[in-house]
Design a protein around this motif. Structure first.
Motif, PDB file in Angstrom:
ATOM      1  N   HIS A   1       0.815  -1.217   0.000  1.00 24.41           N
ATOM      2  CA  HIS A   1       0.000   0.000   0.000  1.00 24.41           C
ATOM      3  C   HIS A   1       0.851   1.271   0.000  1.00 24.41           C
ATOM      4  O   HIS A   1       0.355   2.345  -0.312  1.00 24.41           O
ATOM      5  N   ILE A   2       2.119   1.160   0.310  1.00 28.41           N
ATOM      6  CA  ILE A   2       3.006   2.329   0.283  1.00 28.41           C
ATOM      7  C   ILE A   2       3.436   2.655  -1.149  1.00 28.41           C
ATOM      8  O   ILE A   2       3.715   3.799  -1.472  1.00 28.41           O
ATOM      9  N   TRP A   3       3.473   1.654  -2.011  1.00 26.23           N
ATOM     10  CA  TRP A   3       3.906   1.846  -3.396  1.00 26.23           C
ATOM     11  C   TRP A   3       2.746   2.421  -4.200  1.00 26.23           C
ATOM     12  O   TRP A   3       1.690   1.807  -4.325  1.00 26.23           O
ATOM     13  N   SER A   4       2.921   3.619  -4.764  1.00 21.24           N
ATOM     14  CA  SER A   4       1.844   4.364  -5.420  1.00 21.24           C
ATOM     15  C   SER A   4       1.502   3.891  -6.826  1.00 21.24           C
ATOM     16  O   SER A   4       0.500   4.314  -7.382  1.00 21.24           O
ATOM     17  N   TYR A   5       2.329   3.054  -7.419  1.00 20.15           N
ATOM     18  CA  TYR A   5       2.152   2.695  -8.831  1.00 20.15           C
ATOM     19  C   TYR A   5       1.846   1.217  -9.025  1.00 20.15           C
ATOM     20  O   TYR A   5       2.346   0.588  -9.949  1.00 20.15           O
ATOM     21  N   GLY A   6       1.001   0.664  -8.163  1.00 26.58           N
ATOM     22  CA  GLY A   6       0.713  -0.762  -8.197  1.00 26.58           C
ATOM     23  C   GLY A   6       0.123  -1.276  -9.495  1.00 26.58           C
ATOM     24  O   GLY A   6       0.380  -2.409  -9.886  1.00 26.58           O
ATOM     25  N   HIS A   7      -0.638  -0.444 -10.195  1.00 24.25           N
ATOM     26  CA  HIS A   7      -1.231  -0.881 -11.461  1.00 24.25           C
ATOM     27  C   HIS A   7      -0.261  -0.726 -12.616  1.00 24.25           C
ATOM     28  O   HIS A   7      -0.176  -1.591 -13.487  1.00 24.25           O
ATOM     29  N   GLU A   8       0.463   0.364 -12.629  1.00 20.89           N
ATOM     30  CA  GLU A   8       1.360   0.668 -13.748  1.00 20.89           C
ATOM     31  C   GLU A   8       2.692  -0.070 -13.654  1.00 20.89           C
ATOM     32  O   GLU A   8       3.298  -0.394 -14.676  1.00 20.89           O
ATOM     33  N   ALA A   9       3.152  -0.288 -12.444  1.00 23.30           N
ATOM     34  CA  ALA A   9       4.449  -0.925 -12.202  1.00 23.30           C
ATOM     35  C   ALA A   9       4.332  -1.714 -10.898  1.00 23.30           C
ATOM     36  O   ALA A   9       4.676  -1.221  -9.826  1.00 23.30           O
ATOM     37  N   PRO A  10       3.825  -2.932 -10.969  1.00 24.65           N
ATOM     38  CA  PRO A  10       3.541  -3.700  -9.751  1.00 24.65           C
ATOM     39  C   PRO A  10       4.778  -3.968  -8.893  1.00 24.65           C
ATOM     40  O   PRO A  10       5.857  -4.239  -9.413  1.00 24.65           O
TER      41      PRO A  10
ATOM     42  N   VAL B   1      12.981   4.706  -8.417  1.00 16.55           N
ATOM     43  CA  VAL B   1      12.092   3.880  -9.231  1.00 16.55           C
ATOM     44  C   VAL B   1      10.765   4.616  -9.447  1.00 16.55           C
ATOM     45  O   VAL B   1      10.230   4.638 -10.562  1.00 16.55           O
ATOM     46  N   ALA B   2      10.245   5.251  -8.409  1.00 13.47           N
ATOM     47  CA  ALA B   2       9.000   6.018  -8.538  1.00 13.47           C
ATOM     48  C   ALA B   2       9.166   7.168  -9.533  1.00 13.47           C
ATOM     49  O   ALA B   2       8.260   7.433 -10.336  1.00 13.47           O
ATOM     50  N   ALA B   3      10.308   7.833  -9.512  1.00  9.51           N
ATOM     51  CA  ALA B   3      10.565   8.929 -10.464  1.00  9.51           C
ATOM     52  C   ALA B   3      10.588   8.407 -11.900  1.00  9.51           C
ATOM     53  O   ALA B   3      10.057   9.054 -12.812  1.00  9.51           O
TER      54      ALA B   3
END
Length: 159
Positions: free
Chosen positions: A95-104, A143-145
């Motif tokens: 739940h901390i990772w904001s891009y679960g759909h785009e980059a699981p 990675v998020a960037a």
């Protein structure tokens, strides 16, 4: 990419992701790839080829590989068959990772085919960027960037 003395220690670090590390060594020796569990030692963010290509404005493997290594500053490998990239990161709650759909974020319960440290070019799975030392992982913000940049550029934005 040259093979360095630290590569043996890096291989051992990965091999110990699974009890009975001889399993990984055998798979690397026989096929060049070992099936290892994600979990407390490392997790991975799966990055699709199109997302990465959008981020860097090219699908030229040599340019993408150098750019990924520079931007993420940690271990990344590519499945040369599917053209998915895997940035290895520390374990965090999903739940901390904001891009679960785009980059699981792949964590506990997921197994990855980790290439042997000598596999640094296609065909098949290969390292784009090896860890610098055992336990070295990509920083989550980097990675998020990358994901944010790829999403913005694929949507027609410049940043």
């Amino acid at each position: 990419m040259d093979i360095h003395p630290a590569d043996g220690a890096i291989s051992e670090w990965f091999a110990h992701a699974q009890p009975g590390s001889t399993h990984a060594r055998r798979e690397w020796a026989e096929g060049g790839v070992a099936l290892l569990p994600c979990g407390p030692r490392f997790c991975a963010v799966r990055l699709s080829g199109p997302l990465v290509y959008a981020a860097f404005g090219t699908d030229a493997a040599e340019v993408v590989d150098v750019s990924l290594a520079a931007m993420l500053g940690g271990p990344v490998f590519c499945n040369g068959f599917s053209r998915h990239y895997y940035a290895l990161v520390r374990a965090v709650p999903r739940h901390i990772w904001s891009y679960g759909h785009e980059a699981p974020l792949l964590g506990a319960g997921t197994y990855l085919g980790i290439p042997a440290v000598c596999r640094t070019s296609p065909p098949g799975p290969y390292w784009v960027s090896l860890p610098h030392q055992p336990g070295d992982l990509c920083p989550h913000p980097s990675v998020a960037a990358l994901v944010a940049l790829g999403l913005a550029r694929s949507a027609g934005g410049s940043e």
